[in-house]
Scaffold this motif. Sequence first.
Motif, PDB file in Angstrom:
ATOM      1  N   VAL A 279       0.841  -1.202   0.000  1.00 34.69           N
ATOM      2  CA  VAL A 279       0.000   0.000   0.000  1.00 34.69           C
ATOM      3  C   VAL A 279       0.875   1.250   0.000  1.00 34.69           C
ATOM      4  O   VAL A 279       0.613   2.210  -0.744  1.00 34.69           O
TER       5      VAL A 279
ATOM      6  N   PHE B 223       0.992   4.254  -2.988  1.00 35.59           N
ATOM      7  CA  PHE B 223       0.769   5.677  -2.735  1.00 35.59           C
ATOM      8  C   PHE B 223       2.009   6.506  -3.050  1.00 35.59           C
ATOM      9  O   PHE B 223       1.899   7.636  -3.545  1.00 35.59           O
TER      10      PHE B 223
ATOM     11  N   SER C 111      -5.623   0.534  -8.232  1.00 34.69           N
ATOM     12  CA  SER C 111      -5.280   1.489  -7.172  1.00 34.69           C
ATOM     13  C   SER C 111      -6.499   1.844  -6.344  1.00 34.69           C
ATOM     14  O   SER C 111      -6.432   1.917  -5.112  1.00 34.69           O
ATOM     15  N   TYR C 112      -7.619   2.060  -7.011  1.00 35.51           N
ATOM     16  CA  TYR C 112      -8.855   2.410  -6.313  1.00 35.51           C
ATOM     17  C   TYR C 112      -9.318   1.269  -5.407  1.00 35.51           C
ATOM     18  O   TYR C 112      -9.727   1.485  -4.260  1.00 35.51           O
TER      19      TYR C 112
ATOM     20  N   SER D  66      -7.044   0.970  -2.381  1.00 36.70           N
ATOM     21  CA  SER D  66      -7.263   2.110  -1.480  1.00 36.70           C
ATOM     22  C   SER D  66      -8.528   1.933  -0.655  1.00 36.70           C
ATOM     23  O   SER D  66      -8.549   2.200   0.549  1.00 36.70           O
ATOM     24  N   SER D  67      -9.608   1.482  -1.299  1.00 39.32           N
ATOM     25  CA  SER D  67     -10.890   1.360  -0.599  1.00 39.32           C
ATOM     26  C   SER D  67     -10.856   0.277   0.473  1.00 39.32           C
ATOM     27  O   SER D  67     -11.437   0.440   1.552  1.00 39.32           O
TER      28      SER D  67
ATOM     29  N   PHE E 148      -8.036  -0.792   1.955  1.00 38.89           N
ATOM     30  CA  PHE E 148      -7.026  -0.393   2.932  1.00 38.89           C
ATOM     31  C   PHE E 148      -7.601   0.524   4.020  1.00 38.89           C
ATOM     32  O   PHE E 148      -7.331   0.355   5.203  1.00 38.89           O
ATOM     33  N   LEU E 149      -8.418   1.501   3.618  1.00 36.57           N
ATOM     34  CA  LEU E 149      -8.981   2.453   4.582  1.00 36.57           C
ATOM     35  C   LEU E 149      -9.826   1.742   5.638  1.00 36.57           C
ATOM     36  O   LEU E 149      -9.771   2.073   6.824  1.00 36.57           O
TER      37      LEU E 149
ATOM     38  N   GLY F 112       1.163   2.368  -9.079  1.00 36.56           N
ATOM     39  CA  GLY F 112       1.004   3.730  -8.571  1.00 36.56           C
ATOM     40  C   GLY F 112       1.554   4.753  -9.547  1.00 36.56           C
ATOM     41  O   GLY F 112       0.936   5.800  -9.781  1.00 36.56           O
TER      42      GLY F 112
ATOM     43  N   THR G 272      -0.824   5.482 -12.283  1.00 37.94           N
ATOM     44  CA  THR G 272      -2.156   5.965 -11.886  1.00 37.94           C
ATOM     45  C   THR G 272      -2.185   7.488 -11.824  1.00 37.94           C
ATOM     46  O   THR G 272      -1.452   8.099 -11.056  1.00 37.94           O
TER      47      THR G 272
ATOM     48  N   PHE H  21      -8.909   9.381 -10.050  1.00 39.43           N
ATOM     49  CA  PHE H  21      -9.549   9.235  -8.749  1.00 39.43           C
ATOM     50  C   PHE H  21     -10.618  10.299  -8.566  1.00 39.43           C
ATOM     51  O   PHE H  21     -11.740  10.016  -8.125  1.00 39.43           O
TER      52      PHE H  21
ATOM     53  N   PHE I 288     -15.296   3.945  -2.737  1.00 45.31           N
ATOM     54  CA  PHE I 288     -14.987   3.915  -1.308  1.00 45.31           C
ATOM     55  C   PHE I 288     -16.225   3.552  -0.489  1.00 45.31           C
ATOM     56  O   PHE I 288     -16.143   2.780   0.469  1.00 45.31           O
TER      57      PHE I 288
END
Length: 335
Positions: free
Chosen positions: A37, A41, A150-151, A154-155, A157-158, A296, A299, A304, A312
Motif C-alpha cells: 500500500v 501511494f 489502485s482504487y 485504497s478502498s 485499505f482504509l 502507482g 495511476t 480518482f 470507497f
Amino acid sequence: MQQKLKVLPGIILSLMIAILAVYIESILPGHYIGSTVIAMFLGILFRTVYYDEDRLQEGVQYASKKILKGAIILLGASLNFSIILEVGSQTLLVLVFTLLTAFGGGYLLGRLFNINWKLSNMIAAGTAICGGSAIAALAPVIEAEDSDVSYAISSTFLFDVLMIVLYPIIGTLLSLSDTFFGYWAGTSINDTSSVVAASFAFSEVAGEVATMVKLTRTLAIIPTVLIFSTIYYRKKREQPHLRKARVSLSGLVPWFIIIFVLMALFNSVGLISPEISGGMKTVSRFLMVVALAAIGLKTNISVFIKTGFKPFIHGFILSSLVVVVSYIVVFFVIG
C-alpha cells in the motif's frame, strides 16, 4: 539490447520506490500499513510531482504487468492445501458465508452505484480474501485498468486501518472469548497484516487462531482467479469477432495462473521444502511491492477525482456486511 535498456529506468524507479516502502513499513509502529500500500501511494505521489513518460513508461509497464505475474507465481509456493484439514469444516462453513456475502453483495452494490464490474469485483475479492494480494492476483486475469487496481486497494485499505483500532475495543466490550475473536477477525478483516495486528492486540490465543483462519482464507485466491478467468474469457468471446474462435486452455486460464496453481499443489504435497517455500514467499512479497509501486506510477490522480467516492462507499458497505455476517455465522457455528 536497445529494447532491454529502454525498460531499465522504469524498473529501477519502481525498485527504488519498493525499497523505500519496505523501509517505511519497518520503522512504522505496529506494522499496520503494508509496504504494498505504501509503495502504491508513493508511486502515485511521484507521478503527481514528476513523471517523464517517454523515459519511464515502458519499464513501469513491464513492472506492473510481468513482475506482478512473477510475484503471483511465487505466491503459489506459500499456499498449502493441508491447512484446510487443520482448521476443520467449521472454519470452511464460516468462510463460505463470508465469500458469498462479499461477492454477492459486491455484485449488487456495483449495480447500485453503477461501478464497472472489474473494479467492483476487485473490491469484493480484496474484502473476501486478503486485501491487496487478492486484488493484485485478480487484476491481470481480468485485464483491469491500473487506476481501478489502485482504487480497489485504497478502498479496502482504509477500512482495514479502521478495523485494527476498533476490533480489539469491540471484542473487549462484548466480552468475546479468544477463540471467537480469532475466528471473527480471521474471516472478516481484509489484509493479513491487519488481521495479525488486530487479533494479537486482543490476545495471544486470538492471534494464533486468527492467523490460522486467515491462511485458510487466503487459499480462496485459487478458485477465485480460476472462476474469474473463465468469466472474463466468456465475456471476451461475446464480442462478434471472437464468437467463432477456438476455445483454448491458454485463453481460458492464463499461463501464469496455471503455474501458480501448480506451485501451490507442489507445496501441498511436500515437493517444495519449508525453507524454499519461505524464501519464495519473501521474494513474492517484494516483487508485489515493486509491481504496486509501478501501478502507482501509472495511476493519474485525476482519475480518482473523476471516479468520485462511490468505490470507497462500495468498499465500506461491503466490508461492514462481511463483518456482521462473519460475527453471526461464527456465533452460531463456533459458539
